[in-house]
Design a protein around this motif. Structure first.
Motif, PDB file in Angstrom:
ATOM      1  N   GLN A 214       0.264   9.070  10.006  1.00  0.00           N
ATOM      2  CA  GLN A 214      -1.666   9.443   9.216  1.00  0.00           C
ATOM      3  C   GLN A 214      -2.178   8.779   8.049  1.00  0.00           C
ATOM      4  O   GLN A 214      -2.717   8.142   7.601  1.00  0.00           O
ATOM      5  N   ILE A 215      -0.825   8.707   7.048  1.00  0.00           N
ATOM      6  CA  ILE A 215      -1.484   8.761   5.987  1.00  0.00           C
ATOM      7  C   ILE A 215      -1.525   6.685   6.162  1.00  0.00           C
ATOM      8  O   ILE A 215      -2.246   6.051   5.433  1.00  0.00           O
TER       9      ILE A 215
ATOM     10  N   ALA B 101      -2.536  14.498   5.282  1.00  0.00           N
ATOM     11  CA  ALA B 101      -2.773  12.873   5.127  1.00  0.00           C
ATOM     12  C   ALA B 101      -4.113  12.837   4.655  1.00  0.00           C
ATOM     13  O   ALA B 101      -4.234  11.611   3.548  1.00  0.00           O
TER      14      ALA B 101
ATOM     15  N   ASN C 136      -1.639  21.578   9.067  1.00  0.00           N
ATOM     16  CA  ASN C 136      -2.262  19.851  10.002  1.00  0.00           C
ATOM     17  C   ASN C 136      -1.890  18.299   9.272  1.00  0.00           C
ATOM     18  O   ASN C 136      -2.861  18.999   7.489  1.00  0.00           O
ATOM     19  N   PRO C 137      -0.850  17.439   9.644  1.00  0.00           N
ATOM     20  CA  PRO C 137      -1.124  16.935   9.253  1.00  0.00           C
ATOM     21  C   PRO C 137      -1.591  16.221   8.662  1.00  0.00           C
ATOM     22  O   PRO C 137      -1.466  15.482   7.682  1.00  0.00           O
TER      23      PRO C 137
ATOM     24  N   ALA D  29       9.991  19.481  12.960  1.00  0.00           N
ATOM     25  CA  ALA D  29       9.860  19.743  12.096  1.00  0.00           C
ATOM     26  C   ALA D  29       9.670  18.067  11.421  1.00  0.00           C
ATOM     27  O   ALA D  29       9.235  17.648  10.521  1.00  0.00           O
TER      28      ALA D  29
ATOM     29  N   ARG E 198       6.453  16.878  12.789  1.00  0.00           N
ATOM     30  CA  ARG E 198       5.628  16.704  11.835  1.00  0.00           C
ATOM     31  C   ARG E 198       5.184  15.855  10.331  1.00  0.00           C
ATOM     32  O   ARG E 198       4.103  15.225   9.965  1.00  0.00           O
ATOM     33  N   LEU E 199       6.207  15.766  10.011  1.00  0.00           N
ATOM     34  CA  LEU E 199       6.523  14.668   8.546  1.00  0.00           C
ATOM     35  C   LEU E 199       6.968  12.951   9.487  1.00  0.00           C
ATOM     36  O   LEU E 199       5.792  12.393   8.397  1.00  0.00           O
TER      37      LEU E 199
ATOM     38  N   PHE F 285       1.058   3.919  -2.821  1.00  0.00           N
ATOM     39  CA  PHE F 285       0.602   5.237  -3.117  1.00  0.00           C
ATOM     40  C   PHE F 285       2.372   6.179  -2.662  1.00  0.00           C
ATOM     41  O   PHE F 285       1.787   6.987  -3.579  1.00  0.00           O
TER      42      PHE F 285
ATOM     43  N   VAL G 126      -9.086  22.673  13.260  1.00  0.00           N
ATOM     44  CA  VAL G 126      -7.598  22.479  13.558  1.00  0.00           C
ATOM     45  C   VAL G 126      -6.644  22.810  12.633  1.00  0.00           C
ATOM     46  O   VAL G 126      -6.358  23.883  12.789  1.00  0.00           O
TER      47      VAL G 126
ATOM     48  N   LEU H 271      -4.660   5.656   7.953  1.00  0.00           N
ATOM     49  CA  LEU H 271      -6.049   5.946   6.655  1.00  0.00           C
ATOM     50  C   LEU H 271      -5.594   5.161   5.991  1.00  0.00           C
ATOM     51  O   LEU H 271      -7.081   4.326   5.623  1.00  0.00           O
ATOM     52  N   LEU H 272      -4.444   4.585   5.046  1.00  0.00           N
ATOM     53  CA  LEU H 272      -4.538   3.584   4.113  1.00  0.00           C
ATOM     54  C   LEU H 272      -5.498   2.089   4.551  1.00  0.00           C
ATOM     55  O   LEU H 272      -5.689   0.946   4.112  1.00  0.00           O
TER      56      LEU H 272
ATOM     57  N   GLU I 170      -3.698  16.548  17.573  1.00  0.00           N
ATOM     58  CA  GLU I 170      -4.448  16.631  16.924  1.00  0.00           C
ATOM     59  C   GLU I 170      -5.002  17.931  18.792  1.00  0.00           C
ATOM     60  O   GLU I 170      -5.391  19.080  18.240  1.00  0.00           O
TER      61      GLU I 170
ATOM     62  N   TRP J 161       4.414  12.340  11.461  1.00  0.00           N
ATOM     63  CA  TRP J 161       2.982  12.693  11.935  1.00  0.00           C
ATOM     64  C   TRP J 161       2.485  12.397  10.798  1.00  0.00           C
ATOM     65  O   TRP J 161       1.155  11.363  11.232  1.00  0.00           O
ATOM     66  N   LEU J 162       2.961  13.171   9.596  1.00  0.00           N
ATOM     67  CA  LEU J 162       1.928  13.003   7.869  1.00  0.00           C
ATOM     68  C   LEU J 162       2.085  11.355   7.308  1.00  0.00           C
ATOM     69  O   LEU J 162       1.079  10.543   7.098  1.00  0.00           O
TER      70      LEU J 162
ATOM     71  N   VAL K 132      -4.299  10.760   1.004  1.00  0.00           N
ATOM     72  CA  VAL K 132      -5.426   9.488   0.803  1.00  0.00           C
ATOM     73  C   VAL K 132      -6.465   9.305  -0.057  1.00  0.00           C
ATOM     74  O   VAL K 132      -6.290   8.645  -0.845  1.00  0.00           O
TER      75      VAL K 132
ATOM     76  N   ILE L 203       3.824  21.513   5.972  1.00  0.00           N
ATOM     77  CA  ILE L 203       4.091  20.869   6.882  1.00  0.00           C
ATOM     78  C   ILE L 203       5.694  20.996   7.307  1.00  0.00           C
ATOM     79  O   ILE L 203       5.567  20.864   8.749  1.00  0.00           O
ATOM     80  N   ARG L 204       6.260  20.951   7.145  1.00  0.00           N
ATOM     81  CA  ARG L 204       7.523  21.446   8.149  1.00  0.00           C
ATOM     82  C   ARG L 204       7.676  21.593   8.813  1.00  0.00           C
ATOM     83  O   ARG L 204       7.885  22.137  10.096  1.00  0.00           O
TER      84      ARG L 204
ATOM     85  N   LEU M 127       0.849  -0.808  -0.096  1.00  0.00           N
ATOM     86  CA  LEU M 127       0.410  -0.368  -0.070  1.00  0.00           C
ATOM     87  C   LEU M 127       1.392   1.172   0.192  1.00  0.00           C
ATOM     88  O   LEU M 127       0.115   2.029  -0.808  1.00  0.00           O
TER      89      LEU M 127
END
Lengths: 332, 332
Positions: free
Chosen positions: B281-282, A318, A313-314, B271, B274-275, A290, B44, B285-286, B137, B277-278, A322, A307-308, A286
């Protein structure tokens, strides 16, 4: 038609135990080409009924502990006992350390020269998800080729110990006596995964230290909570130089096998490993699809700076990425 | 139109520091309803410019170490210093341990009663990927509401320490003096993540033991490789009963903040967080979309037994399921 023929000859070659064809089959499994992958999947699937009969042993330890010399000496012992031995290495960082892998091959020269043995380094330049999936399939191919023992070596980088623990029956941790507390710290997390600790290089002047270390570890292990499988990690002293202790290490493996086959853990553990392999590969595939999606990468490139910096908001991005990924048909 | 109004009043409410509206906003973030999630994402995002100004402190330790009493006493100290303090708990297992979470709330009564404080337990019955995204969040919302310090407590289950480490500026490990080696073993892996060790319950008869433990840990920490951020974990003795040592703990946090803001690590770490986190979350969610796909679950159900038994290659099924998932438009 050609593919079918190739599949058939590879299949027959692997089943006949040919190291050359086994090698080609593993190369096919490791290939990034879509057509190769399709063939590889067919090949592995066609061989599933012939897999699962080996003892799968994971071997880890910090650099300098002598993994290669141990594997060679231990492997030679198994050969003398009439076993066929395959050695696989899992190393997601191998792209960066090609030197050391060539070194490994050189160091296992005796083992590599024996027709009853098969040595295969890790595919280089792949992420852990990719490497461990391919190593698992390589392991199945080795089993189909009739190897009785598969040794999976991990170089101990990042999460690779967990990956190996998750694909073997028996997890063996090599240690050195008298190594500083710093090393102990690194090993502690891994000690709980181990079925056996082998204090390596237990020879000559090191022997006394090694005996003391054994007693210490024995005490430490008693403090660990008993595992559900009812097995306290065994501790052995071994020297690859003199060969002492290697038989004991093997006897412990056999004891473990007998006990775990008896109480049902052997098979239930393998079943759980197969499910977690499935899970891991799904996540890997996956993630791969992606990040290959051009719309995703374009959008990602556009927003990554936000994002950085914390402007975006990450969680929101996201979701957006997706949705974008799932909103269109995949190209194939 | 109604949604816009709601968004605006939630936004204003959070920015004004209303605990009631902050609470509602977090509930919205935690909601599984698609419409709520959309609104939550807007909310958010609309507050991002007001986030990032707190000090984020992660707190962990084995059960029994006194996390709740420490957080309450430490929080009360911060309140006396004029800080607004938010406490979030991350606990992917909270569905199973509702009792203990109610217990936490009861134990932090004094803190909870103060208008400058805000306590929010973990959303229950969610997987770690879900919990940590929502906790992140919630943390942003607390920051937008003007909280100066956010304490993120982890109950120490599974991977939750890593998740918390990955969302805070400062990671604090609570320990007990004289706890057996068994406990040490559990903590070792976590010790490397810690910016501070606090030997808790260092009072009365425990004090001597605690001082000895401090010396021991000090020695042990020297053996750890220096971290890239140039910070050796600080060790403090503290008692939530007498209050001793709590100021020192806070001074260490401020020292850390000053040093890391000076050398640039503070911002570069955020930073990177945050990356990641992204990324997390991806993946989450996937995975979620994948397991919700009816064709996937049907196919999975059909084949899972063959995976378990080893008749079917997990790699092959993973490919098949992922292709199936990606071959059709998602339902939304």
């Amino acid at each position: 038609m050609k593919k079918r023929l190739d599949l058939e000859s590879l299949r027959e070659g692997v089943l006949s135990g040919s190291r050359v064809l086994l090698s080609q089959a593993i190369t096919l499994v490791e290939s990034a080409l879509e057509s190769d992958q399709k063939l590889a999947a067919e090949l592995v699937q066609s061989l599933m009924a012939h897999t699962g009969k080996s003892i799968r042993i994971g071997i880890t330890g910090v650099p300098g502990v002598g993994k290669s010399t141990f594997i060679e000496a231990f492997g030679m012992l198994l050969l003398r006992q009439g076993k066929k031995v395959a050695v696989l290495t899992i190393d997601p960082s191998s792209q960066l350390s090609k030197g050391s892998i060539l070194g490994d091959k050189t160091r296992m020269e005796r083992l590599a020269a024996d027709k009853q043995a098969f040595i295969r380094p890790s595919p280089s330049g792949t992420t852990l998800g990719g490497v461990s999936g391919k190593t698992r399939e390589a392991m199945l191919l080795c089993e189909a080729a009739g190897f009785d023992v598969v040794l999976v070596e991990t170089v101990g980088v990042g999460q690779s110990e967990t990956a190996v623990k998750n694909m073997v029956d028996y997890f063996l941790l090599l240690m050195l006596a008298g190594a500083g507390d710093e090393l102990q710290g690194i090993k502690r997390g891994i000690m709980e995964m181990a079925d056996a600790l082998v204090i390596h290089k237990a020879d000559g002047e090191n022997l006394d230290e090694a005996k003391k270390a054994k007693a210490n570890y024995q005490n430490a292990l008693h403090l660990f909570p008993a595992s559900q499988k009812d097995w306290t990690p065994r501790i052995a002293l071994a020297s690859s130089m003199t060969g002492s202790g290697l038989e004991e290490v093997w006897e412990q493996v056999l004891l473990y096998e007998a006990k775990m086959k008896g109480n049902g853990f052997w098979e239930s553990n393998r079943a759980a490993q197969r499910l977690s392999w499935l899970d891991e590969q799904i996540q890997f595939l996956l993630g791969q699809a992606f990040s290959k999606d051009p719309r995703v990468s374009q959008s990602l490139e556009e927003y990554v700076e936000k994002i950085r910096s914390g402007a975006l908001n990450p969680g929101t991005l996201a979701k957006k990425l997706v949705s974008l990924f799932l909103s269109k048909r995949s190209p194939r």
